[in-house]
Scaffold this active site. Structure first.
Site, PDB file in Angstrom:
ATOM      1  N   PRO A 110       0.788  -1.238   0.000  1.00  0.00           N
ATOM      2  CA  PRO A 110       0.000   0.000   0.000  1.00  0.00           C
ATOM      3  C   PRO A 110       0.821   1.289   0.000  1.00  0.00           C
ATOM      4  O   PRO A 110       0.244   2.372   0.000  1.00  0.00           O
ATOM      5  CB  PRO A 110      -0.810  -0.115   1.288  1.00  0.00           C
ATOM      6  N   LYS A 113       6.678   1.718   2.252  1.00  0.00           N
ATOM      7  CA  LYS A 113       8.104   1.993   1.979  1.00  0.00           C
ATOM      8  C   LYS A 113       8.256   3.082   0.933  1.00  0.00           C
ATOM      9  O   LYS A 113       9.250   3.798   0.915  1.00  0.00           O
ATOM     10  CB  LYS A 113       8.828   0.707   1.601  1.00  0.00           C
ATOM     11  N   CYS A 228       8.965  -9.963   4.967  1.00  0.00           N
ATOM     12  CA  CYS A 228       8.618 -10.032   6.396  1.00  0.00           C
ATOM     13  C   CYS A 228       8.535 -11.498   6.806  1.00  0.00           C
ATOM     14  O   CYS A 228       7.526 -11.946   7.354  1.00  0.00           O
ATOM     15  CB  CYS A 228       7.352  -9.239   6.697  1.00  0.00           C
TER      16      CYS A 228
HETATM   17  N1  SAM Z   1       6.144  -2.306  -0.060  1.00  0.00           N
HETATM   18  C1  SAM Z   1       4.795  -2.337   0.477  1.00  0.00           C
HETATM   19  C2  SAM Z   1       4.714  -1.407   1.668  1.00  0.00           C
HETATM   20  O1  SAM Z   1       5.739  -1.196   2.329  1.00  0.00           O
HETATM   21  O2  SAM Z   1       3.633  -0.881   1.926  1.00  0.00           O
HETATM   22  C3  SAM Z   1       4.364  -3.745   0.806  1.00  0.00           C
HETATM   23  C4  SAM Z   1       4.551  -4.691  -0.352  1.00  0.00           C
HETATM   24  S1  SAM Z   1       3.955  -6.298  -0.100  1.00  0.00           S
HETATM   25  C5  SAM Z   1       5.116  -6.998   0.978  1.00  0.00           C
HETATM   26  C6  SAM Z   1       4.317  -7.052  -1.617  1.00  0.00           C
HETATM   27  C7  SAM Z   1       3.589  -6.493  -2.815  1.00  0.00           C
HETATM   28  O3  SAM Z   1       3.963  -7.240  -3.978  1.00  0.00           O
HETATM   29  C8  SAM Z   1       2.067  -6.577  -2.724  1.00  0.00           C
HETATM   30  O4  SAM Z   1       1.489  -5.323  -2.909  1.00  0.00           O
HETATM   31  C9  SAM Z   1       1.687  -7.524  -3.849  1.00  0.00           C
HETATM   32  O5  SAM Z   1       0.478  -7.184  -4.456  1.00  0.00           O
HETATM   33  C10 SAM Z   1       2.838  -7.391  -4.813  1.00  0.00           C
HETATM   34  N2  SAM Z   1       2.999  -8.581  -5.682  1.00  0.00           N
HETATM   35  C11 SAM Z   1       2.334  -9.749  -5.652  1.00  0.00           C
HETATM   36  N3  SAM Z   1       2.753 -10.567  -6.623  1.00  0.00           N
HETATM   37  C12 SAM Z   1       3.721  -9.900  -7.294  1.00  0.00           C
HETATM   38  C13 SAM Z   1       4.525 -10.211  -8.418  1.00  0.00           C
HETATM   39  N4  SAM Z   1       4.439 -11.392  -9.033  1.00  0.00           N
HETATM   40  N5  SAM Z   1       5.399  -9.283  -8.837  1.00  0.00           N
HETATM   41  C14 SAM Z   1       5.507  -8.084  -8.214  1.00  0.00           C
HETATM   42  N6  SAM Z   1       4.756  -7.752  -7.142  1.00  0.00           N
HETATM   43  C15 SAM Z   1       3.891  -8.637  -6.688  1.00  0.00           C
END
Ligand code: SAM
Length: 452
Positions: A110, A113, A228
Site C-alpha cells: 500500500p 516503503k 517479512c
Molecule cells: N512495499 C509495500 C509497503 O511497504 O507498503 C508492501 C509490499 S507487499 C510486501 C508485496 C507487494 O507485492 C504486494 O502489494 C503484492 O500485491 C505485490 N505482488 C504480488 N505478486 C507480485 C509479483 N508477481 N510481482 C511483483 N509484485 C507482486
C-alpha cells in the site's frame, strides 16, 4: 495463538535457546508506531518514544483510532510497523552523498516503503512506485497522493514490463510478496495460510521478481531486498543467488548491537522477541561497476499532451507555488497535469516504456473561464500557500471528512481549502447559501463518528 507445527519446528531449529522468548513474543501485543511526513510537519506525539533506526518515527503507548484524526487524512504521518522503517537507516548508509537518484519501488502497495523513501530523496530525485495487482493499485495511489510529494510517480505494471529500463535506476527496492511469517501476531490469517509448500512457492515467485529487478539497477547502484519472513528459502537463498548469478555484492551496514537486529551474514533479520517490531528481513546489494554507468537509450521528446496556453498558465499561478520550475500539460481528458521541469527527460523514457503510469500531479481542469481544482492538488506540496483556508475545528474537520455539508458563517465565497491545524484536507466551494464539499467519495470516512 496456535502456531503451525512445521513453522514451530523451523523456528526452533533457527533460534535454538531463543525459541521460548520468540514464542512468548507472538502472544504479546504488536507495538504501534507512526512515521512523520517531513513535508507536512507536525509536533512529535507527546507520549511517543523514538524508534532508534528512524529519526522521524515513534512508538505510541496505545493504538488510537487513526480514522478519527484529521492529520492522518492530511498525510502528516503514516502508520507503519517499526522494523520495516530500518530501510531509512540502510538508505542513509548506502547513499551518503546528496546527489539526485532514480529510485524504483517495484512491489509498492500500500505504499509504506514508498512514503518512507519519498521523505529521504535528495533534491531532484525521482521515485517510481509500482504495483502489479490492479485491485491494490488504488490504495498505493491514495497514499502517494496523501504524502503529497511531486517527485513521486506511480505505475501498475508487471516487473517484466520494466525490461527496457536496464541499468536505469540507482536504487531498486524489492519488498517482495512473501509467506508473511513476521506478521503472524498482527495478521493471524497469514498464519492460517502458512505451509512449507507455500514458502517454496513464495521463494520461486521472489526468484522470478529478482531476475527481472536485478538488471534494472545501474552498475554501482543498489538493490534492496526485503521480506517479512524468517525462513532461509525466502531470505538467504535469494540473496545468495543475487551474489552468484547477478554480479551483486552484499553491502554490510553498521548496526549498533543494542538495536537487537541480527546480522545473518546474508542480510539483517528482525525478531519480535529481540526488538520492538515485527519480523522483517533486509539485504542491501551493490551491483559491481566495471561496465559504463550511462544509460544508452535515446530519448524521444515526452508525449505528455498539449502545453497549457499562456493565459491559462497565468491563471494557474494563483493555485500553485511560485518557486518551483513546473511545466503544465493538458491531457486528452482535459486535465491539467504538472511536472517538475528537470524530470521531463526521465518521464519521456518512463512513459514510453510504461503506459500504465501516472506521470504527473493532476491539478484540475478548466471549465469555460473557471479552474476546478482536483483533490490531488489540495494534498500536494505544489499547492500555493496563498489560497484561502477554512481552519476547521476537530468536529467540523471530521464532518468534512465524512463528506457531509458543513456550516461556516464567516467563510468568503469561492474555492477554499478545508484545513485542520494548518494542514489541508481537501476543497470546499463556498456559495451564497451553502458550502459544497468536494472531498472525493472514495476518500470519505465510512465509520460512525462517536460524539466526544
Ligand atoms: N512495499 C509495500 C509497503 O511497504 O507498503 C508492501 C509490499 S507487499 C510486501 C508485496 C507487494 O507485492 C504486494 O502489494 C503484492 O500485491 C505485490 N505482488 C504480488 N505478486 C507480485 C509479483 N508477481 N510481482 C511483483 N509484485 C507482486
Amino acid at each position: 495463538m496456535t502456531i503451525p507445527a512445521d513453522f514451530a519446528q523451523q523456528m526452533e531449529a533457527q533460534l535454538g535457546a531463543e525459541w521460548p522468548a520468540f514464542q512468548a513474543a507472538l502472544d504479546s501485543p504488536a507495538p504501534v508506531s507512526i512515521r512523520l511526513n517531513t513535508a507536512k510537519p507536525i509536533h512529535p506525539p507527546a507520549d511517543g518514544e523514538a524508534i532508534p533506526w528512524h529519526r522521524n518515527a515513534y512508538y505510541l503507548p496505545k493504538r488510537p483510532i487513526f480514522t478519527l484524526d484529521p492529520l492522518f487524512h492530511a498525510g502528516c504521518y503514516y502508520v507503519q510497523e517499526a522494523s520495516s522503517m530500518f530501510i531509512a537507516e540502510a538508505f542513509r548508509q548506502c547513499f551518503p552523498e546528496e546527489r539526485p537518484l532514480r529510485v524504483l519501488d517495484l512491489c509498492a502497495a500500500p505504499g509504506g516503503k514508498t512514503t518512507l523513501l519519498a521523505s529521504l530523496l535528495p533534491p531532484k530525485s525521482l521515485l517510481l512506485a509500482n504495483e502489479v495487482i490492479k485491485t491494490r493499485y488504488p490504495i498505493l495511489r491514495q497514499n502517494v497522493i496523501k504524502w503529497g510529494q511531486a517527485e513521486v510517480y506511480t505505475s501498475q505494471h508487471d516487473p517484466a514490463d520494466f525490461a527496457a529500463l536496464e541499468g536505469w535506476f540507482d536504487l531498486v527496492l524489492v519488498d517482495a510478496p512473501c509467506s508473511g511469517e513476521g506478521l503472524f501476531r498482527k495478521d493471524p490469517q497469514a498464519m492460517s495460510e502458512w505451509s512449507r509448500s507455500n514458502v517454496q512457492l513464495c521463494h520461486r515467485r521472489q526468484q522470478r521478481i529478482l531476475k527481472t529487478a536485478a538488471p534494472l539497477v545501474r552498475p554501482g547502484g543498489v538493490l534492496m531486498y526485503s521480506t517479512c519472513t524468517y525462513n532461509t528459502a525466502e531470505n538467504r537463498d535469494n540473496v545468495k543467488s543475487l551474489t552468484q548469478d547477478d554480479a551483486f555484492t552484499l553491502t554490510p551496514l553498521s548496526v549498533p548491537k543494542d538495536w537487537g537486529i541480527v546480522d545473518t551474514g546474508w542480510g539483517y533479520q528482525f525478531y519480535p522477541h529481540r526488538l520492538r517490531g515485527e519480523g522483517f528481513f533486509l539485504a542491501c546489494l551493490r551491483k559491481e561497476s566495471s561496465e559504463s554507468a550511462s544509460f544508452s537509450r535515446k530519448t524521444k521528446p515526452a508525449n505528455l499532451g498539449q502545453r497549457v496556453p499562456r493565459k491559462q498558465k497565468e491563471q494557474l499561478q494563483a493555485w500553485i507555488r511560485a518557486d518551483l520550475p513546473l511545466q503544465c500539460f493538458q491531457n486528452d481528458r482535459g486535465h491539467i497535469i504538472a511536472v517538475l521541469e528537470h524530470q521531463l527527460e526521465d518521464l519521456a523514457i518512463l512513459t514510453t516504456t510504461l503506459p500504465r503510469m501516472h506521470w504527473g500531479k493532476p491539478l484540475g481542469e478548466f471549465k469555460r473561464q473557471d479552474f476546478i481544482p482536483r483533490h490531488e492538488l489540495a494534498l500536494s506540496t505544489l499547492l500555493s500557500p496563498q489560497i484561502e483556508r477554512l481552519a476547521l475545528d476537530h468536529t467540523t474537520a471530521l464532518q468534512y471528512l465524512k463528506r457531509e455539508n458543513i456550516q461556516w458563517p464567516t467563510a468568503h465565497p469561492g474555492w477554499q481549502l478545508a484545513s485542520y491545524e494548518g494542514h489541508t484536507l481537501g476543497w470546499l466551494k463556498v456559495l451564497p447559501r451553502r458550502i459544497n464539499n468536494y472531498l472525493p467519495k472514495m476518500w470519505r470516512i465510512r465509520m460512525d463518528i462517536p460524539s466526544r
